[in-house]
Design a protein around this motif. Structure first.
Motif, PDB file in Angstrom:
ATOM      1  N   GLY A  33       0.808  -1.212   0.000  1.00 33.56           N
ATOM      2  CA  GLY A  33       0.000   0.000   0.000  1.00 33.56           C
ATOM      3  C   GLY A  33       0.838   1.257   0.000  1.00 33.56           C
ATOM      4  N   GLY A  34       0.581   2.134  -0.968  1.00 38.05           N
ATOM      5  CA  GLY A  34       1.306   3.387  -1.065  1.00 38.05           C
ATOM      6  C   GLY A  34       1.987   3.555  -2.411  1.00 38.05           C
ATOM      7  N   VAL A  35       2.617   4.711  -2.571  1.00 41.02           N
ATOM      8  CA  VAL A  35       3.309   5.073  -3.809  1.00 41.02           C
ATOM      9  C   VAL A  35       4.638   5.722  -3.453  1.00 41.02           C
ATOM     10  CG1 VAL A  35       3.229   6.487  -5.910  1.00 41.02           C
ATOM     11  CG2 VAL A  35       1.138   5.409  -5.057  1.00 41.02           C
ATOM     12  N   GLY A  36       5.664   5.418  -4.233  1.00 40.38           N
ATOM     13  CA  GLY A  36       6.965   6.041  -4.041  1.00 40.38           C
ATOM     14  C   GLY A  36       7.469   6.679  -5.320  1.00 40.38           C
ATOM     15  N   GLU A  37       8.465   7.547  -5.184  1.00 41.09           N
ATOM     16  CA  GLU A  37       9.106   8.146  -6.349  1.00 41.09           C
ATOM     17  C   GLU A  37      10.604   7.887  -6.276  1.00 41.09           C
ATOM     18  OE1 GLU A  37       8.493  12.363  -6.495  1.00 41.09           O
ATOM     19  OE2 GLU A  37       9.774  12.768  -4.755  1.00 41.09           O
ATOM     20  N   ILE A  38      11.203   7.673  -7.450  1.00 44.74           N
ATOM     21  CA  ILE A  38      12.646   7.498  -7.570  1.00 44.74           C
ATOM     22  C   ILE A  38      13.141   8.578  -8.507  1.00 44.74           C
ATOM     23  CG2 ILE A  38      14.509   5.964  -8.235  1.00 44.74           C
ATOM     24  CD1 ILE A  38      11.250   4.322  -7.701  1.00 44.74           C
ATOM     25  N   HIS A  39      13.731   9.599  -7.949  1.00 48.08           N
ATOM     26  CA  HIS A  39      14.217  10.728  -8.751  1.00 48.08           C
ATOM     27  C   HIS A  39      15.510  10.329  -9.465  1.00 48.08           C
ATOM     28  CE1 HIS A  39      14.929  14.829 -10.006  1.00 48.08           C
ATOM     29  NE2 HIS A  39      16.137  14.781  -9.473  1.00 48.08           N
ATOM     30  N   VAL A  40      15.605  10.671 -10.745  1.00 50.18           N
ATOM     31  CA  VAL A  40      16.809  10.400 -11.535  1.00 50.18           C
ATOM     32  C   VAL A  40      17.473  11.746 -11.848  1.00 50.18           C
ATOM     33  CG1 VAL A  40      17.753   9.374 -13.634  1.00 50.18           C
ATOM     34  CG2 VAL A  40      15.715   8.376 -12.561  1.00 50.18           C
ATOM     35  N   PRO A  41      18.606  12.044 -11.227  1.00 47.49           N
ATOM     36  CA  PRO A  41      19.244  13.357 -11.432  1.00 47.49           C
ATOM     37  C   PRO A  41      19.810  13.503 -12.838  1.00 47.49           C
ATOM     38  CG  PRO A  41      20.657  11.924 -10.128  1.00 47.49           C
ATOM     39  CD  PRO A  41      19.366  11.195 -10.294  1.00 47.49           C
ATOM     40  N   GLN A  42      20.019  14.745 -13.234  1.00 45.76           N
ATOM     41  CA  GLN A  42      20.561  15.032 -14.564  1.00 45.76           C
ATOM     42  C   GLN A  42      21.949  14.415 -14.740  1.00 45.76           C
ATOM     43  OE1 GLN A  42      19.158  16.415 -17.124  1.00 45.76           O
ATOM     44  NE2 GLN A  42      17.389  17.585 -16.385  1.00 45.76           N
ATOM     45  N   ASN A  43      22.723  14.361 -13.682  1.00 38.74           N
ATOM     46  CA  ASN A  43      24.095  13.846 -13.767  1.00 38.74           C
ATOM     47  C   ASN A  43      24.171  12.352 -13.411  1.00 38.74           C
ATOM     48  OD1 ASN A  43      23.510  14.106 -11.066  1.00 38.74           O
ATOM     49  ND2 ASN A  43      25.479  15.031 -10.497  1.00 38.74           N
ATOM     50  N   TYR A  44      23.067  11.641 -13.568  1.00 35.52           N
ATOM     51  CA  TYR A  44      23.024  10.218 -13.223  1.00 35.52           C
ATOM     52  C   TYR A  44      24.047   9.419 -14.028  1.00 35.52           C
ATOM     53  CZ  TYR A  44      21.414   5.377 -13.514  1.00 35.52           C
ATOM     54  OH  TYR A  44      21.354   4.009 -13.533  1.00 35.52           O
ATOM     55  N   THR A  45      24.735   8.495 -13.360  1.00 31.75           N
ATOM     56  CA  THR A  45      25.616   7.534 -14.020  1.00 31.75           C
ATOM     57  C   THR A  45      25.156   6.131 -13.656  1.00 31.75           C
ATOM     58  OG1 THR A  45      27.168   7.591 -12.156  1.00 31.75           O
ATOM     59  CG2 THR A  45      27.609   9.075 -14.023  1.00 31.75           C
TER      60      THR A  45
END
Length: 358
Positions: A98-110
């Motif tokens: 139950g619930g929702v999450g977010e996974i942020h992907v930064p601009q400088n992701y490697t």
């Protein structure tokens, strides 16, 4: 808007623990069995049986691949669905607990970076229910979430949340304790903001209006296979096609259906060459003529149609990590990624979004 919020409850885990209880508690009490279960030979056998799958999983996790994988740390073991939100530069994932999450992907992701999941929705009104399929409705800046009582099949609903504030916009009850058993599984949204939610237990589709009103329930004899056992898992993944129809998959039969909304919800069975698409789960329309099916083995299949989805054919297959189970697909920067249900590790669980190399 709130529509008949269910009573909060925690699902019973006794059906899952009962076999273990019988094995560990009851059987050893019988003298005739006790010596066998406590013998050195049995303990060695148990160790070997346990070690083999663990060794396989470790080898799979360490194996090098040619495709890209987004790894992220999570608080839970089970992530049912994931969708890429380009505007927010993040993956949104639904929690089976139950619930929702977010996974942020930064601009400088490697590629060697392990991302972090942040919980954005934990709705106390829905405690004890799972968050299953999700759909982004960017024109209305909201996320639609199919909610279900997975173990008891006594409640189904559709929740909508604002993508900026995560305030709940509405909660629509689709089924309750007095109705036949059901499980709201996946959701799609049309151009007008109407939502369509599949019932994997009862093989029907609920239509919910833009403001959360329950408009209708679609059933059809084609949704019920002749073999009774194929009805145990029914209608599952669903997408809306910009030409005005729905495409939906039936899990155990592998049947693919076209539902023409402009023709009175006319239902047609799509003929699949190279199919059927058995164990099909989440769907993602990547072009008007191409559809990705997240499924069992192989874990991803690409199907293509040249006649407006009267017929289709399997044109590509993808085998991902066998132990993780693909359940949904999404598109990021023109690449398809498969969400996998199971996380690995403790106490931090690591989940994988695996690129489907087309």
């Amino acid at each position: 808007k709130t529509n008949q919020i269910p009573t909060t409850r925690s699902p019973s885990v006794w059906p899952l623990l009962k076999p273990l209880f019988f094995l560990v508690i009851l059987i050893p009490q019988k003298k005739a069995w006790r010596s066998g279960f406590c013998s050195a030979r049995f303990l060695v056998f148990l160790f070997i049986v346990s070690a083999l799958p663990i060794a396989y999983i470790v080898s799979q996790e360490c194996a090098k691949t040619d495709h890209h994988v987004f790894h992220y740390h999570s608080s839970g073991f089970f992530r049912e669905c994931a969708k890429w939100d380009d505007q927010g530069r993040r993956f949104l994932v639904s929690f089976l607990e139950g619930g929702v999450g977010e996974i942020h992907v930064p601009q400088n992701y490697t590629r060697d970076v392990v991302l972090q999941e942040v919980t954005v929705v934990k709705d106390s009104d829905l405690t004890g229910n799972a968050s299953n399929g999700i759909a982004l409705d960017r024109p209305r800046n909201r996320l639609l979430v199919a909610v279900a009582d997975v173990l008891g099949n006594r409640y189904g609903g559709l929740a909508a949340y604002d993508l900026s504030t995560w305030k709940r916009l509405f909660l629509t009850k689709l089924s309750g304790p007095g109705d036949e058993k059901s499980m709201a599984d996946d959701v799609a949204v049309d151009a007008d903001g109407n939502a369509y939610v599949t019932d994997v237990k009862g093989s029907k589709i609920w239509k919910v209006g833009v403001d959360g009103e329950l408009l209708s329930t679609l059933t059809n004899p084609l949704f019920t296979p002749k073999e009774w056992y194929k009805s145990l898992l029914g209608l599952n993944g669903i997408v809306y096609h910009p030409d005005g129809y729905l495409i939906v998959i039936h899990t155990l039969s592998g049947n693919l259906f076209k539902i023409d909304l402009g023709k009175g919800d006319e239902v047609k069975l799509i003929e699949v060459a190279g199919g059927p698409l058995a164990f099909g789960d989440g769907l993602e329309l990547i072009f008007p003529t191409k559809l990705v099916v997240a499924a069992g083995n192989p874990f991803g299949r690409l199907v293509e149609s040249t006649d407006r989805w009267e017929t289709t054919s399997v044109v590509a297959k993808f085998k991902g990590p066998m132990h993780r189970l693909a359940t949904a697909a999404t598109v990021k920067d023109g690449k398809v990624y498969l969400n996998h249900m199971f996380g690995m590790g403790y106490p931090r669980k690591t989940h994988a979004l695996v690129e489907f190399v087309l």
